[in-house]
Structures are given as structure tokens and as C-alpha cells.
Design an enzyme around this catalytic site. Structure first.
Site, PDB file in Angstrom:
ATOM      1  N   LYS A  62      68.507  47.362 -19.419  1.00 52.31           N
ATOM      2  CA  LYS A  62      68.511  45.904 -19.530  1.00 52.31           C
ATOM      3  C   LYS A  62      69.946  45.398 -19.683  1.00 52.31           C
ATOM      4  CE  LYS A  62      66.160  42.335 -22.341  1.00 52.31           C
ATOM      5  NZ  LYS A  62      65.151  42.158 -23.410  1.00 52.31           N
ATOM      6  N   SER A  92      61.693  38.433 -21.469  1.00 55.80           N
ATOM      7  CA  SER A  92      63.022  38.984 -21.696  1.00 55.80           C
ATOM      8  C   SER A  92      63.309  40.256 -20.908  1.00 55.80           C
ATOM      9  CB  SER A  92      63.230  39.216 -23.187  1.00 55.80           C
ATOM     10  OG  SER A  92      64.485  39.771 -23.442  1.00 55.80           O
ATOM     11  N   SER A 144      59.026  41.483 -26.143  1.00 59.24           N
ATOM     12  CA  SER A 144      59.653  41.590 -24.827  1.00 59.24           C
ATOM     13  C   SER A 144      59.760  42.998 -24.261  1.00 59.24           C
ATOM     14  CB  SER A 144      61.040  40.939 -24.859  1.00 59.24           C
ATOM     15  OG  SER A 144      60.903  39.540 -24.939  1.00 59.24           O
TER      16      SER A 144
END
Length: 466
Positions: free
Chosen positions: A82, A155, A179
Site C-alpha cells: 500500500k 483505504s 480497511s
């Protein structure tokens, strides 16, 4: 094997085949990059691709394999992280366009550990603005590979999409209010939110210091276990990490569930929950019982105060992260994110103190439940997976948002580990899922039970994009 066949492998399966000499890491990584090139113009899962670096790392790992060396079960396997996680020499945008030139000087601990385990990071995945709820209007939102109109889970959306689309078998996400679990649900994959402090947050851009959790999204329970094995453990750069030894999570996936006590409060777990999720949970209970687990009634302690505590904790801590930038460059944020920060600023110290008292009281009450049972089985959300348009309406509505996250934010507040398990598709094509919750530091139990449930459902969680 063809490139398409290579991208259908789980992470652990791919690692075993590399070790056995059936193909090389560079073949697997090249297949992942081709798939990303083919699909990402449509799916927008990646904020940054690292093709050249990834191929160079794969070649180096193949050289190690040729010398009889192995870094573990993920040696040579492509993954994604991420875009909250720092990678030296690359930007960490955190879903904020104004951060696109913010270059990291060093790797986040989670990145260091993935590399030490032999993972090849092929790119950084897109996320919502500042890891809150909505994507910045100047960011192209990831697209759900199951159905273009469905929400991707906010997210860690890019991480979830990259796994479900078969680009990578596993990716790193973060979870502050759901998330990891929402992208797991929305994209039909496995999501593991570890115990708070089990995984270092050093070098991971924060949303909320005491609610943020870093963990994997993956194709299988085994993959999630192997990823957690790689990234868990004490980190001298993060004083909040827990010094307890890291168990053999991968071994736990084959340990079975005989003797495990699975708690199911039917009133709590089915209240307002869609019938298809209830049916999936009952199928999971039957499979666990059939493999030797005991299904136990329990009474969930009152969750209202702990759920209400999430907002003042999250938003006041978000304000503390962004205060200087929000004052100096407010135009760098969307209107919605500015409003969230303003709400965080408006909470008083007394509000924050009361929220943390509610947190402590719920943690104690939940500990008492876990004295009687080993795991809880609960929904991810009472709702069906919303469309993108429906989520945009839910998000600014306090009651709608509270309903959506009432089974997720609770365990960020308490810090307990959970695993989200895919349970097939609804009659109208939305992915279904539920979560198991464990006592703190008992992720191994989640993998024990998760593997049994996964086998019972037998769901092919690669989205049909070919």
C-alpha cells in the site's frame, strides 16, 4: 506453465514451485507485470509500478536459488504494498496528490521484512485520501474486478483489487476502521488484521496512531499466514511493537480445529444482517463443528460506547498528524478530508479521554468473553457490498457510516486480531464474507479455523477477468 497459469498460483504454492525448480522467480514476476500492464488501465490498482526494480530483484533471488539458498516460503514471489509504506527513493503519496513528490529516504520496516523474506515488490497500490474513507477527487479510484460498479473497500482498495485480479497473490494493507477487512469483503479475498503492535508501523504514514494496523490481503489463508510470518515481530524503530515471539503461523494452517471453542452470539451477529451473510456464517459454523470445534453461545458485551469511541480517537489523532499541513496548505486536501480534520480539531481533551476510557472498558469486557471461548464469528458489515455511488452517500451520513463499520471499527479500538474470509457471491453478484476474531496475539487460531472454513467454501476468489 503459461503466464496466465502462473498468475493463478497462490503465494505459498508459487514459492514451493520456485524452490522445486519448476520455474524461476523472474518468470513469475514477469507474468505479474504483464498482467498489471494488461489490466491496470482498467482497474487502477497501482499508484506506482516498479517493473525494472522488480525484475532485477527476481534475477538476484534466482541466483540465490541456484546456489541452494532460500529466504523462506515466499522466496521469489511478487507482492505489492500500500502506498502508505515508505520505499527508499520512491514517493509515498498516501492517497494525497500533494505528496506525489514526497520521496522516502528509507524503507518502512514492513518493506525491509518482505524483502528479507524473498518477496519481490512490483509496485505500490492506490488508496483513499490519507487512508480515510473517500479517494481524493484527483486520484483515479481502483475498480472492483468482480463488478465495475461495486465499492472496492476504501483505504486499501488498490491492494485488494491487485490480489483479486490475479496481479499479485498477496499485498500489504492497513486497517484503522476496517480497511483490510472491507477490501477483503468487496474483492472476495482473505484479509488479516493483526493484533495492534504485532506488526511494525515504522515508515508507514499514519492516519490514527493508536488505531492503525498493518497486515496482509491475500488469495488464501496460507498466503496470509506466510505474509504475517514475514512481517510480524518486535521492531526497535517502533516502540509500540510487541516483543512476544512470532509463532509458526504457516504450520498453524494445518493444525485443525479440534477442541477450539467458537463463540457465536446469534442475536449480535445477525442483528440487521443480510440473510445471505447469516447463511454463510451458519455454514462456517457447521464446517468448524464438523471438524471437531465446539460452538458456544456467549453474550457480546455492550459495544455502543466502544463503537462511539472510534470517531473521536481516529479524527483527533488524524488532526495531530496533519495539523501543520492543514494550516499551511489546506488546498492540498479535498473538502471532505478538511471537514474530517476540522471535526478532529474540535474534539476536546475530555472527549478523547472519555473515548479511551470506553476503549479500556470494552477491552476488559472482551477479555472476559475470551476466557470462555477461543474465537468469535461475526459479520464484516450488516450491509450488502454497496455500489460506489451508494458508498458515497453512506460515508457523510453518521448513522449510515456507523451501521457500515459497527462490526469492524470495534476491533481496531480493542486491538484484537481478525481474519476476513470470503464466502462466495450473492445471487446478485456481490462478494460475501465474515470475520473471525481472536484474543490478542492469537493469530494462529485464526489461521487454524480459517483454513477449515476456506476448504468448506471452496471459493475461487480470482475475479473472472480473462
Amino acid at each position: 506453465m503459461s503466464m496466465t497459469d502462473l498468475t493463478k498460483l497462490s503465494a505459498v504454492e508459487a514459492g514451493r514451485k520456485i524452490a522445486a525448480g519448476q520455474f524461476k522467480s523472474v518468470d513469475l514476476v514477469a507474468a505479474a507485470l504483464v498482467r498489471a500492464e494488461t489490466l491496470d488501465d482498467r482497474l487502477h490498482a497501482f499508484a506506482l509500478r516498479l517493473d525494472e526494480d522488480a525484475l532485477a530483484e527476481a534475477k538476484a533471488l534466482d541466483a540465490e536459488t541456484a546456489e541452494g539458498k532460500s529466504r523462506g516460503p515466499l522466496h521469489g514471489v511478487p507482492v505489492a504494498v500500500k502506498d502508505l509504506c515508505d520505499m527508499a527513493g520512491h514517493p509515498t503519496a498516501a492517497g494525497l496528490p500533494m505528496f506525489r513528490d514526497r520521496t522516502a529516504k528509507a524503507d518502512a520496516t514492513v518493506v525491509e521484512r518482505l524483502r528479507a523474506a524473498g518477496c519481490v515488490i512490483i509496485g505500490k497500490t492506490e488508496l483513499s485520501e490519507g487512508a480515510l474513507a473517500l479517494h481524493h477527487p484527483d486520484v483515479t479510484k481502483p475498480v472492483n474486478p468482480w463488478r465495475d460498479d461495486l465499492w472496492t473497500g476504501s483505504s486499501s482498495s488498490g491492494s485488494g483489487v491487485s490480489v483479486a485480479a490475479g496481479i499479485v497473490p498477496a499485498a500489504i494493507g492497513s486497517d484503522t476502521g476496517g480497511s483490510i477487512r472491507f477490501p477483503a469483503l468487496c474483492n472476495g479475498i482473505v484479509g488479516l488484521k493483526p493484533t495492534w503492535g504485532r506488526v511494525s508501523r515504522h515508515g508507514v504514514f499514519p492516519l490514527s496512531w493508536t488505531l492503525d494496523h498493518v497486515g496482509p490481503l491475500a488469495r488464501t489463508v496460507e498466503d496470509a499466514a506466510a505474509m504475517l510470518q514475514a512481517i510480524a515481530g518486535r521492531d526497535d524503530n517502533d516502540s509500540t511493537t510487541i516483543p512476544a515471539p512470532v509463532p509458526d503461523y504457516l504450520a498453524a494452517t494445518g493444525a485443525g480445529v479440534k477442541g477450539l471453542r467458537i463463540g457465536f452470539d446469534e442475536g449480535y451477529a445477525t442483528d440487521g444482517v443480510i440473510p445471505e451473510t447469516v447463511a454463510a456464517m451458519k455454514k462456517a459454523l457447521a464446517s468448524l463443528e464438523g471438524q471437531g470445534a465446539t460452538i458456544c453461545d456467549y453474550t457480546m458485551p455492550d459495544t455502543s460506547a466502544a463503537n462511539a469511541a472510534w470517531t473521536p480517537i481516529c479524527l483527533s489523532e488524524a488532526w495531530s498528524v496533519h495539523e501543520e499541513l492543514a494550516v499551511d496548505t489546506p488546498e492540498g486536501y479535498s473538502e471532505g478530508f478538511r471537514e474530517a480534520l476540522a471535526a478532529g480539531k474540535a474534539f476536546t481533551g475530555a472527549d478523547y479521554a472519555r473515548a479511551n476510557l470506553a476503549r479500556r472498558e470494552f477491552v476488559g469486557a472482551l477479555d472476559r468473553v475470551f476466557a470462555e471461548v477461543d474465537l468469535l464469528l461475526v459479520p464484516v458489515t450488516p450491509n450488502p457490498v454497496p455500489t460506489v455511488e451508494e458508498f458515497a452517500r453512506i460515508c457523510p451520513d453518521p448513522e449510515g457510516l456507523e451501521r457500515l463499520i459497527r462490526f469492524t471499527c470495534l476491533y481496531d479500538v480493542s486491538g484484537n486480531p481478525t481474519i476476513t474470509l470470503p464466502a462466495g457471491l450473492s445471487e446478485t453478484g456481490e462478494p460475501l464474507a465474515f470475520q473471525l476474531v481472536a484474543p490478542r496475539l492469537e493469530e494462529a487460531r485464526l489461521f487454524q479455523a480459517g483454513k477449515v472454513v476456506e476448504e468448506a467454501f471452496g471459493f475461487d476468489n480470482l475475479a473472472p477477468l480473462d
